[in-house]
Motif scaffolding. Structure first.
Motif, PDB file in Angstrom:
ATOM      1  N   ARG A  19       0.847  -1.185   0.000  1.00 36.86           N
ATOM      2  CA  ARG A  19       0.000   0.000   0.000  1.00 36.86           C
ATOM      3  C   ARG A  19       0.882   1.233   0.000  1.00 36.86           C
ATOM      4  O   ARG A  19       1.786   1.362   0.827  1.00 36.86           O
ATOM      5  CB  ARG A  19      -0.898   0.011   1.240  1.00 36.86           C
ATOM      6  CG  ARG A  19      -1.936   1.114   1.262  1.00 36.86           C
ATOM      7  CD  ARG A  19      -2.775   1.041   2.539  1.00 36.86           C
ATOM      8  NE  ARG A  19      -3.927   1.920   2.509  1.00 36.86           N
ATOM      9  CZ  ARG A  19      -5.124   1.557   2.074  1.00 36.86           C
ATOM     10  NH1 ARG A  19      -5.325   0.323   1.657  1.00 36.86           N
ATOM     11  NH2 ARG A  19      -6.128   2.425   2.080  1.00 36.86           N
ATOM     12  N   LEU A  20       0.610   2.133  -0.924  1.00 40.00           N
ATOM     13  CA  LEU A  20       1.302   3.406  -0.990  1.00 40.00           C
ATOM     14  C   LEU A  20       0.353   4.517  -0.545  1.00 40.00           C
ATOM     15  O   LEU A  20      -0.848   4.449  -0.815  1.00 40.00           O
ATOM     16  CB  LEU A  20       1.770   3.706  -2.418  1.00 40.00           C
ATOM     17  CG  LEU A  20       2.634   2.651  -3.106  1.00 40.00           C
ATOM     18  CD1 LEU A  20       3.027   3.133  -4.504  1.00 40.00           C
ATOM     19  CD2 LEU A  20       3.857   2.318  -2.285  1.00 40.00           C
ATOM     20  N   SER A  21       0.908   5.514   0.108  1.00 41.88           N
ATOM     21  CA  SER A  21       0.122   6.673   0.506  1.00 41.88           C
ATOM     22  C   SER A  21       0.816   7.946   0.061  1.00 41.88           C
ATOM     23  O   SER A  21       2.038   8.000  -0.013  1.00 41.88           O
ATOM     24  CB  SER A  21      -0.070   6.707   2.025  1.00 41.88           C
ATOM     25  OG  SER A  21      -0.919   5.680   2.454  1.00 41.88           O
ATOM     26  N   CYS A  22       0.026   8.943  -0.231  1.00 40.97           N
ATOM     27  CA  CYS A  22       0.546  10.248  -0.626  1.00 40.97           C
ATOM     28  C   CYS A  22      -0.247  11.313   0.114  1.00 40.97           C
ATOM     29  O   CYS A  22      -1.462  11.421  -0.067  1.00 40.97           O
ATOM     30  CB  CYS A  22       0.435  10.449  -2.122  1.00 40.97           C
ATOM     31  SG  CYS A  22       0.973  12.081  -2.690  1.00 40.97           S
ATOM     32  N   LYS A  23       0.468  12.081   0.914  1.00 38.28           N
ATOM     33  CA  LYS A  23      -0.166  13.166   1.668  1.00 38.28           C
ATOM     34  C   LYS A  23       0.124  14.476   0.956  1.00 38.28           C
ATOM     35  O   LYS A  23       1.284  14.809   0.713  1.00 38.28           O
ATOM     36  CB  LYS A  23       0.388  13.189   3.095  1.00 38.28           C
ATOM     37  CG  LYS A  23      -0.072  14.368   3.929  1.00 38.28           C
ATOM     38  CD  LYS A  23      -1.551  14.315   4.221  1.00 38.28           C
ATOM     39  CE  LYS A  23      -1.969  15.448   5.140  1.00 38.28           C
ATOM     40  NZ  LYS A  23      -3.438  15.483   5.328  1.00 38.28           N
ATOM     41  N   ALA A  24      -0.929  15.206   0.635  1.00 37.01           N
ATOM     42  CA  ALA A  24      -0.769  16.481  -0.047  1.00 37.01           C
ATOM     43  C   ALA A  24      -1.022  17.629   0.909  1.00 37.01           C
ATOM     44  O   ALA A  24      -1.907  17.553   1.765  1.00 37.01           O
ATOM     45  CB  ALA A  24      -1.734  16.571  -1.226  1.00 37.01           C
TER      46      ALA A  24
END
Length: 124
Positions: A19-24
């Motif tokens: 699982r990859l996550s990206c916080k903007a």
């Protein structure tokens, strides 16, 4: 100024999941699009999955049915759930954003904000 920070990635055997996550941060409240791209030895950077804050989705054909992209609009956080991983999924995965438009096309030139990348390694 929009900034993207990726997390997740790592090494897994074929058939496994990651699982990859990206916080903007700095994304506007109006329409925007976020996406995952990957750089592999076989291809130039290619779009894997995209989603906008109205829920429009697009996937690279080869990941359909295996990858799921999701967006938490309140937290401005995008995840990529990757299942049934294959050796050819190996690469550096980048989070990208278009802060000004809804989902248009999963091409690099439509995105002007990029994360630093996170490595996914799938072994046989």
């Amino acid at each position: 100024q929009v900034q993207l920070v990726e997390s997740g990635g790592g090494s897994v055997q074929a058939g496994g999941s990651l699982r990859l996550s990206c916080k903007a941060s700095g994304l506007p409240s109006r329409t925007y699009t976020m996406a995952w791209f990957r750089q592999t030895p076989q291809f130039e950077r290619e779009g894997v999955a995209g989603i906008d804050n109205d829920g429009r989705l697009v996937y690279l054909e080869s990941v359909k049915g295996r990858f799921t992209v999701s967006l938490d609009n309140d937290k401005k956080n995008m995840d990529l759930e990757m299942n049934s991983l294959k050796v050819e999924d190996t690469g550096v995965y980048y989070c990208a954003a278009d802060p000004d438009h809804p989902l248009r096309h999963l091409g690099q030139r439509f995105f002007n904000v990029w994360g630093q990348g996170t490595t996914v390694t799938v072994s046989s």
